[in-house]
Design a protein around this motif. Structure first.
Motif, short mmCIF file in Angstrom:
data_model
loop_
_atom_site.label_atom_id
_atom_site.label_comp_id
_atom_site.label_asym_id
_atom_site.label_seq_id
_atom_site.Cartn_x
_atom_site.Cartn_y
_atom_site.Cartn_z
N TYR A 1 66.60 -11.76 48.59
CA TYR A 1 65.16 -11.56 48.80
C TYR A 1 64.36 -11.99 47.57
N ALA A 2 64.89 -11.77 46.38
CA ALA A 2 64.21 -12.22 45.17
C ALA A 2 64.08 -13.74 45.17
N CYS A 3 65.14 -14.42 45.58
CA CYS A 3 65.12 -15.88 45.62
C CYS A 3 64.20 -16.39 46.73
N LYS A 4 64.13 -15.66 47.84
CA LYS A 4 63.19 -16.02 48.90
C LYS A 4 61.76 -15.97 48.38
N LEU A 5 61.45 -14.93 47.63
CA LEU A 5 60.11 -14.79 47.07
C LEU A 5 59.79 -15.93 46.11
N TYR A 6 60.76 -16.26 45.28
CA TYR A 6 60.59 -17.38 44.35
C TYR A 6 60.28 -18.67 45.12
N SER A 7 61.01 -18.93 46.18
CA SER A 7 60.80 -20.15 46.98
C SER A 7 59.42 -20.14 47.64
N LEU A 8 59.01 -18.98 48.16
CA LEU A 8 57.70 -18.87 48.80
C LEU A 8 56.57 -19.12 47.79
N ILE A 9 56.71 -18.56 46.59
CA ILE A 9 55.69 -18.77 45.56
C ILE A 9 55.59 -20.24 45.20
N GLU A 10 56.74 -20.88 45.01
CA GLU A 10 56.73 -22.30 44.63
C GLU A 10 56.22 -23.18 45.76
N GLU A 11 56.52 -22.80 46.99
CA GLU A 11 56.09 -23.60 48.14
C GLU A 11 54.58 -23.49 48.37
N HIS A 12 54.04 -22.29 48.27
CA HIS A 12 52.65 -22.07 48.67
C HIS A 12 51.67 -21.95 47.52
N SER A 13 52.12 -21.45 46.38
CA SER A 13 51.17 -21.10 45.32
C SER A 13 51.10 -22.10 44.18
N PHE A 14 52.19 -22.78 43.88
CA PHE A 14 52.19 -23.70 42.73
C PHE A 14 51.22 -24.85 42.97
N ASP A 15 50.45 -25.16 41.94
CA ASP A 15 49.45 -26.23 42.00
C ASP A 15 50.00 -27.46 41.28
N PRO A 16 50.49 -28.46 42.03
CA PRO A 16 51.09 -29.64 41.38
C PRO A 16 50.06 -30.54 40.72
N LEU A 17 48.79 -30.39 41.07
CA LEU A 17 47.75 -31.25 40.51
C LEU A 17 47.27 -30.74 39.16
N TYR A 18 46.95 -29.45 39.08
CA TYR A 18 46.38 -28.89 37.84
C TYR A 18 47.30 -27.90 37.14
N ASN A 19 48.46 -27.66 37.71
CA ASN A 19 49.46 -26.74 37.13
C ASN A 19 49.05 -25.28 37.39
N GLY A 20 50.02 -24.40 37.28
CA GLY A 20 49.76 -22.98 37.48
C GLY A 20 49.86 -22.57 38.93
N TYR A 21 49.44 -21.35 39.21
CA TYR A 21 49.65 -20.74 40.52
C TYR A 21 48.35 -20.18 41.08
N ILE A 22 48.09 -20.51 42.36
CA ILE A 22 46.91 -19.99 43.06
C ILE A 22 47.12 -18.51 43.33
N GLU A 23 46.06 -17.75 43.27
CA GLU A 23 46.09 -16.30 43.18
C GLU A 23 46.55 -15.57 44.44
N ALA A 24 46.07 -15.98 45.62
CA ALA A 24 46.33 -15.17 46.82
C ALA A 24 46.19 -16.01 48.09
N PHE A 25 46.77 -15.46 49.18
CA PHE A 25 46.80 -16.15 50.46
C PHE A 25 46.68 -15.14 51.60
N THR A 26 46.44 -15.66 52.80
CA THR A 26 46.44 -14.81 53.98
C THR A 26 47.88 -14.43 54.34
N LYS A 27 48.00 -13.61 55.36
CA LYS A 27 49.31 -13.21 55.86
C LYS A 27 50.18 -14.43 56.17
N GLU A 28 49.56 -15.47 56.73
CA GLU A 28 50.31 -16.68 57.14
C GLU A 28 50.36 -17.72 56.02
#
Length: 400
Positions: free
Chosen positions: A142-169
């Protein structure tokens, strides 16, 4: 008093406090009627059985009991850690979209289903700690699943860093704030700081090359973007392109970052990166020291725009201050830093610890009175900061 005697005394005092105050208090927060742990105990120490249950509180409970077992080896603590882990996965986890919900009602039904990246990070932090002490592969998965979800949805490849929040989906969300007092910005220091500690903890048990690269990237992001290279204070809120907004010096975050960055760099085994961090740490601590008071405490923050200080002494700020100064003593061998760590602990003993009902008050107000309005247990009042202070000091004193 010689340093050895000071360290032995400090270790004994925080061990006693952890074992005889904090752990018994948090053991008693189990919700025997509805499962998991109770969502709120007021500042007057009154349990609220129908209070909502938050992911931050529950993840931090899991981390705290797991880490306490790692240090003091009381097997009974694993029962509480297991209870927290099972509640996280059975109730907070979004079985369709993945990730942890923000809040549930007292019966375990989802209320606020947003995916706050700060919260996903604490899920990683807690589950990786539980895996560390139990070898429970489900927790690591589950920890690794969370890591993958963060990298898939939150990481900003253009400006670097991570976007703060998202909807349920995992779609875009208008209100990204962690709390009402925060700025509604796409990137924040706070989320990145706790991703840093989460990725560090996960890397200690899962030596993945991709994770190592991301961890190094977070460290460099702090060194070259989040930390102001003129003042060595941390910026708090940023837009997508890392333009800062609302200039506030948060003394607790400054000093917390000083030791978390050093721990993260040490975990990478990259000596060049560790050297860069090591050069910055004393300056970050020095910046935080602008909030240090004559009584040994650290005030909350300074608003640069209006020139006003918030002089309340928050519980978590005092805990992080003690670790930050002790870290400076341990690795930079500065006697004055040890004195400041001990002074901070003495302030906590004299003011913040509730001698009658256990745990710590939320804060000490500027007038010197304990804050009984804010929670003893709640969405944000958790065992993580003060238990971690005790555990860090016990382990560090042993190592020295």
């Amino acid at each position: 008093m010689q340093h050895k005697e000071l360290l032995i005394n400090l270790r004994n005092e925080v061990t006693d406090h952890l074992v005889n105050n904090l752990i018994p208090y948090w053991r008693a927060t189990t919700d025997e009627k509805n499962g998991g742990f109770i969502g709120q105990i007021t500042g007057e120490n009154i349990p609220v059985e129908t209070a909502d249950k938050g992911i931050i509180l529950n993840a931090r409970i899991l981390w705290s009991f797991s880490a306490s077992y790692r240090i003091i080896k009381d097997k009974n603590l694993l029962n509480y850690a297991q209870r927290a882990k099972e509640y996280l996965i059975n109730y907070f986890w979004d079985k369709k979209n993945g990730g942890f919900y923000w809040t549930l009602d007292y019966k375990g039904n989802p209320i606020d289903t947003k995916k706050q990246i700060y919260a996903q990070g604490f899920g990683i932090y807690a589950l990786s700690e539980y895996y560390k002490v139990t070898g429970d592969t489900e927790a690591l998965i589950y920890a690794c699943k969370l890591y993958s979800l963060i990298e898939e949805h939150s990481f900003d490849p253009l400006y670097n860093g991570y976007i703060e929040a998202f909807t349920k989906e995992w779609g875009e969300i208008e209100d990204m704030r962690l709390s009402d007092k925060d700025e509604n910005e796409k990137k924040t220091m706070n989320t990145h700081l706790h991703l840093l500690e989460s990725y560090t903890n996960l890397y200690k048990v899962w030596k993945d090359k991709g994770l190592l690269s991301k961890l190094k990237g977070l460290i460099e992001l702090f060194l070259y973007t989040i930390i102001d290279t003129k003042t060595f204070h941390l910026g708090l809120f940023f837009d997508e392109q890392w333009n800062p907004s609302k200039k506030i010096f948060s003394f607790g975050h400054d000093i917390e970052a000083s030791w978390l960055l050093y721990e993260a760099a040490s975990a990478t085994n990259d000596m060049l990166l560790l050297d860069k961090v090591s050069q910055s740490v004393p300056y970050i601590v020095s910046a935080a020291e602008e909030g240090l008071q004559n009584d040994g405490s650290l005030i909350y923050e300074y608003n640069v725009t209006n020139g006003l200080f918030d002089k309340e002494r928050h519980w978590w700020v005092q805990a992080e201050m003690v670790i930050g100064y002790f870290n400076l003593y341990q690795y930079w061998h500065l006697s004055d830093a040890l004195n400041k760590a001990i002074s901070g602990w003495n302030y906590i003993k004299s003011h913040l610890i509730d001698p009658d009902q256990g745990e710590w008050f939320w804060s000490i107000k500027e007038n010197g009175l304990p804050n009984r309005h804010d929670d003893k247990v709640g969405l944000w009042k958790c065992p993580y900061h003060n238990m971690r202070m005790c555990l860090e000091l016990i382990e560090r004193c042993r190592n020295i």
